[in-house]
Design a protein around this motif. Structure first.
Motif, PDB file in Angstrom:
ATOM      1  N   ASP A  67       4.482   7.813 -23.041  1.00 56.70           N
ATOM      2  CA  ASP A  67       4.699   8.539 -21.789  1.00 56.70           C
ATOM      3  C   ASP A  67       3.895   7.946 -20.636  1.00 56.70           C
ATOM      4  O   ASP A  67       3.566   8.630 -19.681  1.00 56.70           O
ATOM      5  CB  ASP A  67       4.325  10.016 -21.964  1.00 56.70           C
ATOM      6  N   THR A  68       3.562   6.685 -20.716  1.00 53.68           N
ATOM      7  CA  THR A  68       2.778   6.026 -19.674  1.00 53.68           C
ATOM      8  C   THR A  68       3.559   5.981 -18.370  1.00 53.68           C
ATOM      9  O   THR A  68       4.700   5.533 -18.335  1.00 53.68           O
ATOM     10  CB  THR A  68       2.426   4.584 -20.105  1.00 53.68           C
ATOM     11  N   GLN A  69       2.918   6.457 -17.310  1.00 49.48           N
ATOM     12  CA  GLN A  69       3.520   6.407 -15.989  1.00 49.48           C
ATOM     13  C   GLN A  69       3.313   5.012 -15.399  1.00 49.48           C
ATOM     14  O   GLN A  69       2.248   4.416 -15.565  1.00 49.48           O
ATOM     15  CB  GLN A  69       2.873   7.439 -15.067  1.00 49.48           C
ATOM     16  N   VAL A  70       4.331   4.515 -14.720  1.00 48.86           N
ATOM     17  CA  VAL A  70       4.281   3.192 -14.108  1.00 48.86           C
ATOM     18  C   VAL A  70       4.639   3.324 -12.635  1.00 48.86           C
ATOM     19  O   VAL A  70       5.559   4.063 -12.279  1.00 48.86           O
ATOM     20  CB  VAL A  70       5.279   2.230 -14.808  1.00 48.86           C
ATOM     21  N   THR A  71       3.914   2.600 -11.796  1.00 49.70           N
ATOM     22  CA  THR A  71       4.196   2.577 -10.368  1.00 49.70           C
ATOM     23  C   THR A  71       4.655   1.181  -9.982  1.00 49.70           C
ATOM     24  O   THR A  71       4.001   0.201 -10.321  1.00 49.70           O
ATOM     25  CB  THR A  71       2.949   2.963  -9.556  1.00 49.70           C
ATOM     26  N   LEU A  72       5.774   1.101  -9.305  1.00 51.87           N
ATOM     27  CA  LEU A  72       6.314  -0.160  -8.799  1.00 51.87           C
ATOM     28  C   LEU A  72       6.027  -0.207  -7.301  1.00 51.87           C
ATOM     29  O   LEU A  72       6.391   0.721  -6.573  1.00 51.87           O
ATOM     30  CB  LEU A  72       7.812  -0.232  -9.075  1.00 51.87           C
ATOM     31  N   ILE A  73       5.376  -1.278  -6.854  1.00 55.61           N
ATOM     32  CA  ILE A  73       4.967  -1.379  -5.457  1.00 55.61           C
ATOM     33  C   ILE A  73       5.622  -2.602  -4.823  1.00 55.61           C
ATOM     34  O   ILE A  73       5.150  -3.724  -4.996  1.00 55.61           O
ATOM     35  CB  ILE A  73       3.433  -1.502  -5.339  1.00 55.61           C
ATOM     36  N   PRO A  74       6.725  -2.408  -4.112  1.00 52.27           N
ATOM     37  CA  PRO A  74       7.313  -3.536  -3.381  1.00 52.27           C
ATOM     38  C   PRO A  74       6.534  -3.778  -2.089  1.00 52.27           C
ATOM     39  O   PRO A  74       6.119  -2.833  -1.425  1.00 52.27           O
ATOM     40  CB  PRO A  74       8.739  -3.067  -3.085  1.00 52.27           C
ATOM     41  N   THR A  75       6.318  -5.048  -1.759  1.00 58.85           N
ATOM     42  CA  THR A  75       5.571  -5.369  -0.537  1.00 58.85           C
ATOM     43  C   THR A  75       6.483  -5.796   0.595  1.00 58.85           C
ATOM     44  O   THR A  75       6.010  -6.277   1.614  1.00 58.85           O
ATOM     45  CB  THR A  75       4.536  -6.475  -0.805  1.00 58.85           C
ATOM     46  N   PHE A  76       7.786  -5.653   0.401  1.00 58.99           N
ATOM     47  CA  PHE A  76       8.739  -6.035   1.440  1.00 58.99           C
ATOM     48  C   PHE A  76       9.951  -5.124   1.340  1.00 58.99           C
ATOM     49  O   PHE A  76      10.188  -4.503   0.312  1.00 58.99           O
ATOM     50  CB  PHE A  76       9.154  -7.501   1.293  1.00 58.99           C
ATOM     51  N   SER A 104       2.669   3.724   5.957  1.00 62.71           N
ATOM     52  CA  SER A 104       1.367   3.615   6.600  1.00 62.71           C
ATOM     53  C   SER A 104       1.194   2.222   7.185  1.00 62.71           C
ATOM     54  O   SER A 104       1.765   1.254   6.707  1.00 62.71           O
ATOM     55  CB  SER A 104       0.258   3.855   5.579  1.00 62.71           C
ATOM     56  N   THR A 105       0.358   2.151   8.200  1.00 61.22           N
ATOM     57  CA  THR A 105       0.036   0.850   8.778  1.00 61.22           C
ATOM     58  C   THR A 105      -1.475   0.721   8.878  1.00 61.22           C
ATOM     59  O   THR A 105      -2.197   1.710   9.007  1.00 61.22           O
ATOM     60  CB  THR A 105       0.657   0.660  10.178  1.00 61.22           C
ATOM     61  N   PRO A 114       2.145  -3.077   7.420  1.00 57.07           N
ATOM     62  CA  PRO A 114       2.333  -1.956   6.498  1.00 57.07           C
ATOM     63  C   PRO A 114       1.376  -2.094   5.315  1.00 57.07           C
ATOM     64  O   PRO A 114       1.020  -3.196   4.905  1.00 57.07           O
ATOM     65  CB  PRO A 114       3.780  -2.087   6.043  1.00 57.07           C
ATOM     66  N   ALA A 115       0.973  -0.930   4.761  1.00 53.79           N
ATOM     67  CA  ALA A 115       0.048  -0.958   3.633  1.00 53.79           C
ATOM     68  C   ALA A 115       0.180   0.314   2.811  1.00 53.79           C
ATOM     69  O   ALA A 115       0.698   1.328   3.280  1.00 53.79           O
ATOM     70  CB  ALA A 115      -1.378  -1.096   4.142  1.00 53.79           C
ATOM     71  N   CYS A 116      -0.287   0.246   1.575  1.00 52.55           N
ATOM     72  CA  CYS A 116      -0.409   1.439   0.750  1.00 52.55           C
ATOM     73  C   CYS A 116      -1.690   1.326  -0.052  1.00 52.55           C
ATOM     74  O   CYS A 116      -2.194   0.237  -0.299  1.00 52.55           O
ATOM     75  CB  CYS A 116       0.806   1.646  -0.154  1.00 52.55           C
ATOM     76  N   LYS A 117      -2.230   2.457  -0.446  1.00 53.87           N
ATOM     77  CA  LYS A 117      -3.475   2.485  -1.184  1.00 53.87           C
ATOM     78  C   LYS A 117      -3.167   2.862  -2.628  1.00 53.87           C
ATOM     79  O   LYS A 117      -2.445   3.820  -2.891  1.00 53.87           O
ATOM     80  CB  LYS A 117      -4.405   3.531  -0.558  1.00 53.87           C
ATOM     81  N   VAL A 118      -3.732   2.105  -3.552  1.00 51.56           N
ATOM     82  CA  VAL A 118      -3.547   2.373  -4.975  1.00 51.56           C
ATOM     83  C   VAL A 118      -4.916   2.616  -5.576  1.00 51.56           C
ATOM     84  O   VAL A 118      -5.833   1.819  -5.392  1.00 51.56           O
ATOM     85  CB  VAL A 118      -2.879   1.168  -5.688  1.00 51.56           C
ATOM     86  N   GLU A 119      -5.078   3.743  -6.264  1.00 54.21           N
ATOM     87  CA  GLU A 119      -6.350   4.069  -6.893  1.00 54.21           C
ATOM     88  C   GLU A 119      -6.173   4.173  -8.395  1.00 54.21           C
ATOM     89  O   GLU A 119      -5.144   4.610  -8.876  1.00 54.21           O
ATOM     90  CB  GLU A 119      -6.872   5.395  -6.356  1.00 54.21           C
ATOM     91  N   PHE A 120      -7.202   3.741  -9.121  1.00 57.54           N
ATOM     92  CA  PHE A 120      -7.199   3.851 -10.590  1.00 57.54           C
ATOM     93  C   PHE A 120      -8.325   4.748 -11.020  1.00 57.54           C
ATOM     94  O   PHE A 120      -9.355   4.825 -10.447  1.00 57.54           O
ATOM     95  CB  PHE A 120      -7.393   2.464 -11.234  1.00 57.54           C
TER      96      PHE A 120
END
Length: 120
Positions: A67-76, A104-105, A114-120
């Motif tokens: 059940d591992t959640q996965v995040t896909l982060i496109p940069t374009f 977000s910018t 444009p940017a996004c923040k990813v936290e672990f």
């Protein structure tokens, strides 16, 4: 033939761009299990293989059996990405895949992007 072995678990994996993007297949996603995959490289070479890369994520993730959640982060921004997202949204939810979009910018040294923040 790819040698068999246990999967590799990582927090973040950048998916290769340009011609190397063709090497990312179902086996890649079975073996390289990341909490976040970054799809970078807004170029015409990647655009040509983007759909097969995204479909490989779905097939490979299905093989995890967890059940591992996965995040896909496109940069374009990509029409192929938008179509894939729309057509496979239900399957993404079943597999626990979230696609991040960034509204977000960030402003740095007279430049905004444009940017996004990813936290672990």
């Amino acid at each position: 033939a790819t040698p068999q072995g246990p999967p590799i678990y990582v927090d973040l994996a950048y998916l290769p761009g340009s011609w190397s993007a063709r090497t990312v297949d179902e086996e890649f996603f079975r073996r390289v299990r990341a909490l976040c995959y970054v799809v970078s490289g807004d170029d015409h070479l990647k655009e040509g293989v983007l759909r097969s890369l995204l479909d490989a994520l779905l097939v490979g993730k299905h093989q995890w059996g967890t059940d591992t959640q996965v995040t896909l982060i496109p940069t374009f921004d990509s029409l192929v990405m938008h179509e894939w997202y729309q057509e496979t949204h239900e399957r993404q939810q079943e597999l626990g895949i979230t696609v991040l979009g960034s509204n977000s910018t960030v402003a740095m040294q007279d430049e905004t992007f444009p940017a996004c923040k990813v936290e672990f």
